[in-house]
Design a protein around this motif. Structure first.
Motif, PDB file in Angstrom:
ATOM      1  N   LEU A  83       0.828  -1.200   0.000  1.00  0.00           N
ATOM      2  CA  LEU A  83       0.000   0.000   0.000  1.00  0.00           C
ATOM      3  C   LEU A  83       0.868   1.257   0.000  1.00  0.00           C
ATOM      4  O   LEU A  83       0.573   2.233  -0.703  1.00  0.00           O
ATOM      5  CB  LEU A  83      -0.951   0.002   1.200  1.00  0.00           C
ATOM      6  CG  LEU A  83      -2.048  -1.071   1.195  1.00  0.00           C
ATOM      7  CD1 LEU A  83      -2.853  -1.006   2.488  1.00  0.00           C
ATOM      8  CD2 LEU A  83      -2.944  -0.949  -0.018  1.00  0.00           C
ATOM      9  N   ALA A  84       1.958   1.237   0.767  1.00  0.00           N
ATOM     10  CA  ALA A  84       2.878   2.380   0.793  1.00  0.00           C
ATOM     11  C   ALA A  84       3.497   2.600  -0.584  1.00  0.00           C
ATOM     12  O   ALA A  84       3.582   3.738  -1.066  1.00  0.00           O
ATOM     13  CB  ALA A  84       3.958   2.166   1.845  1.00  0.00           C
ATOM     14  N   ALA A  85       3.905   1.516  -1.241  1.00  0.00           N
ATOM     15  CA  ALA A  85       4.501   1.629  -2.578  1.00  0.00           C
ATOM     16  C   ALA A  85       3.484   2.170  -3.573  1.00  0.00           C
ATOM     17  O   ALA A  85       3.811   3.024  -4.402  1.00  0.00           O
ATOM     18  CB  ALA A  85       5.029   0.272  -3.035  1.00  0.00           C
ATOM     19  N   LEU A  86       2.246   1.695  -3.494  1.00  0.00           N
ATOM     20  CA  LEU A  86       1.205   2.165  -4.405  1.00  0.00           C
ATOM     21  C   LEU A  86       0.938   3.657  -4.198  1.00  0.00           C
ATOM     22  O   LEU A  86       0.744   4.401  -5.159  1.00  0.00           O
ATOM     23  CB  LEU A  86      -0.078   1.355  -4.214  1.00  0.00           C
ATOM     24  CG  LEU A  86      -0.003  -0.111  -4.651  1.00  0.00           C
ATOM     25  CD1 LEU A  86      -1.252  -0.865  -4.200  1.00  0.00           C
ATOM     26  CD2 LEU A  86       0.202  -0.231  -6.147  1.00  0.00           C
ATOM     27  N   ARG A  87       0.930   4.106  -2.943  1.00  0.00           N
ATOM     28  CA  ARG A  87       0.745   5.541  -2.669  1.00  0.00           C
ATOM     29  C   ARG A  87       1.883   6.347  -3.276  1.00  0.00           C
ATOM     30  O   ARG A  87       1.652   7.394  -3.900  1.00  0.00           O
ATOM     31  CB  ARG A  87       0.661   5.784  -1.161  1.00  0.00           C
ATOM     32  CG  ARG A  87      -0.649   5.390  -0.557  1.00  0.00           C
ATOM     33  CD  ARG A  87      -0.762   5.790   0.920  1.00  0.00           C
ATOM     34  NE  ARG A  87      -1.994   5.311   1.478  1.00  0.00           N
ATOM     35  CZ  ARG A  87      -2.118   4.213   2.202  1.00  0.00           C
ATOM     36  NH1 ARG A  87      -1.069   3.469   2.497  1.00  0.00           N
ATOM     37  NH2 ARG A  87      -3.307   3.832   2.654  1.00  0.00           N
ATOM     38  N   GLU A  88       3.120   5.867  -3.095  1.00  0.00           N
ATOM     39  CA  GLU A  88       4.286   6.558  -3.655  1.00  0.00           C
ATOM     40  C   GLU A  88       4.208   6.639  -5.173  1.00  0.00           C
ATOM     41  O   GLU A  88       4.715   7.588  -5.781  1.00  0.00           O
ATOM     42  CB  GLU A  88       5.577   5.849  -3.245  1.00  0.00           C
ATOM     43  CG  GLU A  88       5.943   6.041  -1.790  1.00  0.00           C
ATOM     44  CD  GLU A  88       7.201   5.280  -1.399  1.00  0.00           C
ATOM     45  OE1 GLU A  88       7.993   4.900  -2.287  1.00  0.00           O
ATOM     46  OE2 GLU A  88       7.384   5.064  -0.192  1.00  0.00           O
ATOM     47  N   VAL A 108      -7.376  -0.461  -3.454  1.00  0.00           N
ATOM     48  CA  VAL A 108      -6.864   0.522  -4.389  1.00  0.00           C
ATOM     49  C   VAL A 108      -7.810   0.543  -5.583  1.00  0.00           C
ATOM     50  O   VAL A 108      -8.428  -0.480  -5.913  1.00  0.00           O
ATOM     51  CB  VAL A 108      -5.405   0.182  -4.815  1.00  0.00           C
ATOM     52  CG1 VAL A 108      -5.341  -1.153  -5.535  1.00  0.00           C
ATOM     53  CG2 VAL A 108      -4.782   1.290  -5.646  1.00  0.00           C
ATOM     54  N   MET A 109      -7.929   1.713  -6.202  1.00  0.00           N
ATOM     55  CA  MET A 109      -8.745   1.842  -7.410  1.00  0.00           C
ATOM     56  C   MET A 109      -7.824   1.752  -8.616  1.00  0.00           C
ATOM     57  O   MET A 109      -6.759   2.378  -8.635  1.00  0.00           O
ATOM     58  CB  MET A 109      -9.475   3.186  -7.426  1.00  0.00           C
ATOM     59  CG  MET A 109     -10.476   3.358  -6.297  1.00  0.00           C
ATOM     60  SD  MET A 109     -11.899   2.255  -6.389  1.00  0.00           S
ATOM     61  CE  MET A 109     -12.787   2.989  -7.760  1.00  0.00           C
TER      62      MET A 109
END
Length: 124
Positions: A83-88, A108-109
């Motif tokens: 999730l952190a990587a996807l946010r970044e 995640v969308m």
């Protein structure tokens, strides 16, 4: 870092989940559980090998904000790191993380507005 390691489940909306579930039971041999879905096991019975199949009521908001009538659940090894990587990477990640006896769940969308559920099974 590994990302997705398998499919954890397939979920979709139905006008009449009980009747549709009965059709899948009667015609395709699904072994429905009390909660209305089925669990398929491959290569043993550990959490990493299970895939859930479940119907949701047509008016369910569980897939929101997606307007699609389905959602795929993908198994991951380290939900919080992913999730952190996807946010970044600029992805639209839901702030909520659900941690229960069934494991950790995050969402995640995708770029087309499909809600994707990410699941880290509980550690044995």
């Amino acid at each position: 870092m590994k990302r997705v390691v398998g499919i954890g489940g397939v979920f979709f909306k139905a006008k009449d989940p009980k009747a549709l579930g009965a059709w899948y039971r009667d015609h395709l041999g699904f072994d429905l559980s009390e909660w209305g879905g089925a669990v398929f096991e491959a290569n043993g019975s550990n959490n990493e090998a299970k895939t859930a199949w479940s119907l949701f009521p047509g008016d369910s908001t569980y897939f929101a904000p997606s307007t699609q009538p389905f959602m795929i659940n993908y198994r991951v090894d380290d939900l919080l790191a992913l999730l952190a990587a996807l946010r970044e990477e600029g992805c639209d990640v839901d702030a909520k993380v659900d941690d229960s006896e069934y494991g950790k769940f995050g969402w995640v969308m995708d770029p087309e507005g499909n809600r994707v559920e990410l699941w880290e099974p509980p550690k044995a």
